[in-house]
Design an enzyme around this catalytic site. Structure first.
Site, PDB file in Angstrom:
ATOM      1  N   TYR A 134       5.308  -8.135  15.569  1.00  0.00           N
ATOM      2  CA  TYR A 134       5.444  -6.861  14.850  1.00  0.00           C
ATOM      3  C   TYR A 134       6.155  -5.831  15.727  1.00  0.00           C
ATOM      4  CZ  TYR A 134       4.000  -3.112  11.639  1.00  0.00           C
ATOM      5  OH  TYR A 134       3.972  -2.071  10.745  1.00  0.00           O
ATOM      6  N   THR A 171       1.878  -9.914   0.759  1.00  0.00           N
ATOM      7  CA  THR A 171       0.716  -9.157   1.259  1.00  0.00           C
ATOM      8  C   THR A 171       0.347  -8.020   0.313  1.00  0.00           C
ATOM      9  OG1 THR A 171       2.135  -7.726   2.614  1.00  0.00           O
ATOM     10  CG2 THR A 171       1.176  -9.626   3.715  1.00  0.00           C
ATOM     11  N   ASN A 228      19.822  -7.208   5.504  1.00  0.00           N
ATOM     12  CA  ASN A 228      20.199  -7.314   4.089  1.00  0.00           C
ATOM     13  C   ASN A 228      20.212  -5.931   3.427  1.00  0.00           C
ATOM     14  OD1 ASN A 228      20.481 -10.088   4.194  1.00  0.00           O
ATOM     15  ND2 ASN A 228      18.387 -10.502   3.481  1.00  0.00           N
ATOM     16  N   PHE A 231       0.826  -1.216   0.000  1.00  0.00           N
ATOM     17  CA  PHE A 231       0.000   0.000   0.000  1.00  0.00           C
ATOM     18  C   PHE A 231       0.861   1.268   0.000  1.00  0.00           C
ATOM     19  CE2 PHE A 231      -2.007   2.912   3.307  1.00  0.00           C
ATOM     20  CZ  PHE A 231      -2.587   3.727   2.359  1.00  0.00           C
ATOM     21  N   ASP A 288      11.800 -12.047  -1.773  1.00  0.00           N
ATOM     22  CA  ASP A 288      11.553 -11.843  -0.350  1.00  0.00           C
ATOM     23  C   ASP A 288      12.831 -11.256   0.264  1.00  0.00           C
ATOM     24  OD1 ASP A 288      11.173 -12.035   2.361  1.00  0.00           O
ATOM     25  OD2 ASP A 288      10.383 -14.085   2.321  1.00  0.00           O
ATOM     26  N   ARG A 322      -7.831  -4.267   8.357  1.00  0.00           N
ATOM     27  CA  ARG A 322      -7.768  -3.027   9.131  1.00  0.00           C
ATOM     28  C   ARG A 322      -9.148  -2.358   9.180  1.00  0.00           C
ATOM     29  NH1 ARG A 322      -2.489  -1.921   6.172  1.00  0.00           N
ATOM     30  NH2 ARG A 322      -0.914  -1.785   7.798  1.00  0.00           N
ATOM     31  N   ASP A 370       9.567  -6.958  -4.139  1.00  0.00           N
ATOM     32  CA  ASP A 370       8.424  -7.390  -3.337  1.00  0.00           C
ATOM     33  C   ASP A 370       8.195  -8.866  -3.592  1.00  0.00           C
ATOM     34  OD1 ASP A 370       5.689  -7.577  -2.195  1.00  0.00           O
ATOM     35  OD2 ASP A 370       5.807  -5.396  -2.179  1.00  0.00           O
TER      36      ASP A 370
HETATM   37  N1  UDP Z   1     -11.103  -2.583  14.439  1.00  0.00           N
HETATM   38  C1  UDP Z   1     -12.465  -2.784  14.574  1.00  0.00           C
HETATM   39  N2  UDP Z   1     -13.122  -3.440  13.590  1.00  0.00           N
HETATM   40  C2  UDP Z   1     -12.491  -3.917  12.473  1.00  0.00           C
HETATM   41  C3  UDP Z   1     -11.102  -3.701  12.333  1.00  0.00           C
HETATM   42  C4  UDP Z   1     -10.433  -3.037  13.344  1.00  0.00           C
HETATM   43  O1  UDP Z   1     -13.084  -2.360  15.568  1.00  0.00           O
HETATM   44  O2  UDP Z   1     -13.170  -4.510  11.607  1.00  0.00           O
HETATM   45  C5  UDP Z   1     -10.396  -1.849  15.502  1.00  0.00           C
HETATM   46  C6  UDP Z   1      -9.173  -2.560  16.063  1.00  0.00           C
HETATM   47  O3  UDP Z   1      -9.541  -3.446  17.096  1.00  0.00           O
HETATM   48  C7  UDP Z   1      -8.344  -1.402  16.538  1.00  0.00           C
HETATM   49  C8  UDP Z   1      -8.676  -0.281  15.556  1.00  0.00           C
HETATM   50  O4  UDP Z   1      -9.909  -0.658  14.944  1.00  0.00           O
HETATM   51  O5  UDP Z   1      -8.738  -0.996  17.825  1.00  0.00           O
HETATM   52  C9  UDP Z   1      -7.634  -0.078  14.477  1.00  0.00           C
HETATM   53  O6  UDP Z   1      -7.323  -1.330  13.947  1.00  0.00           O
HETATM   54  P1  UDP Z   1      -6.462  -1.543  12.648  1.00  0.00           P
HETATM   55  O7  UDP Z   1      -6.457  -3.026  12.371  1.00  0.00           O
HETATM   56  O8  UDP Z   1      -6.917  -0.651  11.577  1.00  0.00           O
HETATM   57  O9  UDP Z   1      -4.988  -1.114  13.001  1.00  0.00           O
HETATM   58  P2  UDP Z   1      -4.151  -0.876  14.352  1.00  0.00           P
HETATM   59  O10 UDP Z   1      -4.260   0.570  14.620  1.00  0.00           O
HETATM   60  O11 UDP Z   1      -4.730  -1.696  15.474  1.00  0.00           O
HETATM   61  O12 UDP Z   1      -2.782  -1.314  13.990  1.00  0.00           O
END
Ligand code: UDP
Length: 318
Positions: free
Chosen positions: A147, A37, A101, A13, A58, A188, A33
């Protein structure tokens, strides 16, 4: 002479937007890449550009580039919580062996290197907003640790490598970023809520939705990454994000529902373990040292993102 730039993770992205922007600046760009993902659609239109070269590889596995490279952006890593939890070992190695690397290549070519670290180095922070001097609150063995801890290790590797071998290496800590070319199924909040709203499916909030995030639009992120590469800041992390566009996840869902005109219901599920309760960058340093600040507000950015997803939804079969 044209600058030659390597972007690992260049089909992802953020990577794909960065690659496009570097090409339009007139650089030659090598995009590396493994497409684990990335959405291949992101770079499809660049293959006809004579300054673009794609290497499917990779970054964890050894690599070399024969002709001199001037700059390296190391972005290669799974980055969404869903992706990195599905590929924890790959994530750990991308930000350690993969980064090593890239650092070795930077040393060999006398190139500058920029490493994309993350707001996750702050874990579930006990202060808000988070400034670069805050050491974070991270669970070293939790579901997000592959992560968080590998990015923290990556920062340490970079800083020590830079000091030992005098490599001009930089760290940015990226906060939540969104925009066109995100993977709609990367799990996300922004792509999930857009997909669910456009399809009329239930919008899934994890927990009560009071957890907060700040949302930075992709064009602001790309301009910050380029400013950082051009800066003389070495081995000192800088936060990049949008502290102004700060809201709860419930507010984000309501906003997306409204912009899309969706009739979806908002439902609540279980809050994932170690999910940060609040996250907001302190960008004083970026403002001062890079003379950078975000320009695109959430309404505008979400509008552009939703338009893109409307057009591209048919490419996804669920
Ligand atoms: N979240 C949510 N519903 C979804 C996806 C994410 O409520 O379908 C929440 C998640 O639990 C977090 C926030 O949204 O509290 C942001 O999540 P994201 O996966 O976007 O990234 P993060 O900021 O956690 O890395």
């Amino acid at each position: 002479m044209k600058k030659r730039i390597l972007v690992t993770g260049g089909a992802g992205f953020i990577g794909s937007h960065l690659v496009e922007s570097l090409l339009s600046d007139g650089a030659q760009v090598i995009c590396m890449d493994d497409l684990s993902t990335a959405n291949p659609v992101n770079t499809k239109h660049l293959h006809s550009d004579g300054n673009f070269r794609f290497i499917k590889h990779d970054a964890i596995r050894p690599f070399s580039i024969s002709r001199k490279v001037d700059e390296i952006y190391h972005l290669a890593s799974p980055a969404s919580p869903k992706a990195y939890q599905e590929m924890p070992i790959k994530t750990l190695f991308s930000n350690s062996i993969g980064l090593h690397n890239s650092l070795n290549l930077a040393r060999k070519h006398n190139a500058k290197l920029l490493y994309t670290s993350t707001s996750e180095v702050y874990g579930d922070p006990k202060i808000s907003p988070q400034h670069e001097g805050y050491y974070g609150y991270v669970n070293p063995i939790g579901p997000r640790s592959c992560y968080d801890e590998s990015k923290r290790f990556g920062e340490s590797l970079l800083v020590n490598f830079s000091r030992t071998f005098k490599v001009d290496a930089k760290i940015v800590r990226i906060f939540n970023t969104y925009g066109p070319q995100m993977k709609i199924d990367d799990g996300r909040a922004v792509p999930n809520f857009i997909y669910q709203s456009l399809k009329g499916e239930d919008i899934t909030i994890y927990g009560n939705g009071n957890q907060t995030r700040s949302f930075c639009y992709i064009s602001d992120m790309v301009s910050a990454l380029k400013s950082m590469m051009a800066s003389n800041i070495v081995a000192e992390p800088i936060n990049i994000g949008n502290p102004k566009e700060y809201c709860s996840i419930l507010q984000l869902a309501q906003k997306i529902k409204k912009i899309t005109g969706s009739k979806s219901r908002i439902i609540h599920g279980k809050m994932p373990k170690d999910d940060p309760i609040k996250r907001k960058p302190d960008i004083t340093r970026a403002r001062k040292l890079l003379k950078w600040q975000p320009k695109v507000n959430l309404d505008k950015g979400l509008g552009l993102t939703i338009d893109w997803f409307r057009e591209h939804l048919k490419e996804y079969h669920h």
